[in-house]
Design an enzyme around this catalytic site. Sequence first.
Site, PDB file in Angstrom:
ATOM      1  N   ASP A  19       0.858  -1.262   0.057  1.00  0.00           N
ATOM      2  CA  ASP A  19      -0.022   0.123   0.081  1.00  0.00           C
ATOM      3  C   ASP A  19       0.809   1.237   0.074  1.00  0.00           C
ATOM      4  OD1 ASP A  19      -2.356   1.441   0.042  1.00  0.00           O
ATOM      5  OD2 ASP A  19      -2.794   1.332   2.198  1.00  0.00           O
ATOM      6  N   ASN A  67     -11.145  -2.542  -5.147  1.00  0.00           N
ATOM      7  CA  ASN A  67     -10.340  -1.683  -6.014  1.00  0.00           C
ATOM      8  C   ASN A  67     -11.025  -1.314  -7.320  1.00  0.00           C
ATOM      9  OD1 ASN A  67      -7.054  -2.703  -4.882  1.00  0.00           O
ATOM     10  ND2 ASN A  67      -8.302  -0.771  -4.231  1.00  0.00           N
TER      11      ASN A  67
HETATM   12  C1  IPE Z   1      -5.576  -2.535  -0.206  1.00  0.00           C
HETATM   13  O1  IPE Z   1      -4.978  -1.362  -0.260  1.00  0.00           O
HETATM   14  C2  IPE Z   1      -5.358  -3.348  -1.396  1.00  0.00           C
HETATM   15  C3  IPE Z   1      -4.128  -3.447  -2.040  1.00  0.00           C
HETATM   16  C4  IPE Z   1      -2.971  -2.949  -1.567  1.00  0.00           C
HETATM   17  C5  IPE Z   1      -4.185  -4.179  -3.660  1.00  0.00           C
HETATM   18  P1  IPE Z   1      -6.243  -0.246  -0.606  1.00  0.00           P
HETATM   19  O2  IPE Z   1      -5.740   1.108  -0.425  1.00  0.00           O
HETATM   20  O3  IPE Z   1      -7.209  -0.636  -1.582  1.00  0.00           O
HETATM   21  O4  IPE Z   1      -7.209  -0.379   0.902  1.00  0.00           O
HETATM   22  P2  IPE Z   1      -7.830   0.775   1.786  1.00  0.00           P
HETATM   23  O5  IPE Z   1      -8.825   1.396   0.838  1.00  0.00           O
HETATM   24  O6  IPE Z   1      -7.010   1.865   2.252  1.00  0.00           O
HETATM   25  O7  IPE Z   1      -8.555  -0.195   2.940  1.00  0.00           O
HETATM   26  C1  IPE Z   2      -1.730   0.261  -3.354  1.00  0.00           C
HETATM   27  O1  IPE Z   2      -1.412   1.616  -3.297  1.00  0.00           O
HETATM   28  C2  IPE Z   2      -1.847  -0.310  -4.752  1.00  0.00           C
HETATM   29  C3  IPE Z   2      -3.352  -0.623  -4.847  1.00  0.00           C
HETATM   30  C4  IPE Z   2      -4.325  -0.592  -4.054  1.00  0.00           C
HETATM   31  C5  IPE Z   2      -3.615  -1.156  -6.315  1.00  0.00           C
HETATM   32  P1  IPE Z   2      -2.638   2.779  -3.173  1.00  0.00           P
HETATM   33  O2  IPE Z   2      -3.145   3.119  -4.780  1.00  0.00           O
HETATM   34  O3  IPE Z   2      -3.834   2.443  -2.646  1.00  0.00           O
HETATM   35  O4  IPE Z   2      -1.905   3.740  -2.656  1.00  0.00           O
HETATM   36  P2  IPE Z   2      -2.656   5.126  -1.597  1.00  0.00           P
HETATM   37  O5  IPE Z   2      -3.236   4.279  -0.494  1.00  0.00           O
HETATM   38  O6  IPE Z   2      -3.589   5.889  -2.347  1.00  0.00           O
HETATM   39  O7  IPE Z   2      -1.415   5.982  -1.088  1.00  0.00           O
HETATM   40 MG    MG Z   3      -4.217   2.456  -0.431  1.00  0.00          MG
END
Ligand code: IPE
Ligand code: IPE
Ligand code: MG
Length: 234
Positions: A19, A67
């Site tokens: 993340d 997502n």
């Molecule tokens: C979890 O991250 C999913 C992945 C890393 C693929 P998110 O960024 O989607 O999770 P939330 O929304 O903060 O819970």
């Molecule tokens: C994790 O990074 C990747 C996916 C969930 C696909 P994020 O896109 O959630 O990054 P933040 O949480 O917005 O920084």
């Molecule tokens: Mg995230």
Amino acid sequence: MRGVIDGAALPKHVAIIMDGNGRWAQRRFLNRKAGHAAGAEALKKLTREAEKLGIEYMTVYAFSTENWKRSREEVNDIMDLIRKYIQQYIDDSENNQARVFVIGRRDRVPEDIVRKIENLERVTEDKQGIKLIIALDYGGRDEMIRAVKKLCSRAKDEEITESLFESFLDTSRFPDPELLIRTSGETRVSNFLLWQLAYAEFHFTDKLWPDFNINDLKDAIRRFQDRERRFGGR
Ligand code: IPE
Ligand code: IPE
Ligand code: MG
């Protein structure tokens, strides 16, 4: 950080919620796609180094069932990157020892990516290195519902036990992770491996995923090795 890793007591299976790609990009005044691209590079590098370290299984959260709620543009950008990296893994498989598996749903990701995934799983089938398990359109609840549906249709007369249920999960071929790492400072599981993490140790770090490297993994393992796992006993 202090201490050395005990090579004889490594976790066999490390799960990672990768993340913070978006925030990484934002801090550099880049678009989110650049963050996801940097995240994909970080994964490539870490996989090789985790393999050298002796980790047997690494499951990484690449795209959750939730997502899809992101903008169409971001979802498309992520799918493009997945397409590109899977192709790179296929093209480079001769120089690579990792065996790759993909867990999650296959009915919503673009058809050409599904074909590439099947191809990737096939070309790495005999690899003896790290087992890299990529969770794509994966959600723990969704996985369990799919398992229950299969169980109801295929195992009508069997006694329902934990091991029977597990045999219907996407992860049936893998041991449970002993260590879960989540980057970017968030401290939630976000629907990742809900069943499998029952007794995992959790490690949270503020590092954003594209910045996470082998030293951070070693740090997480050292802390893991300092903990006493009791499994409900005393
Ligand atoms: C979890 O991250 C999913 C992945 C890393 C693929 P998110 O960024 O989607 O999770 P939330 O929304 O903060 O819970
Ligand atoms: C994790 O990074 C990747 C996916 C969930 C696909 P994020 O896109 O959630 O990054 P933040 O949480 O917005 O920084
Ligand atoms: Mg995230």
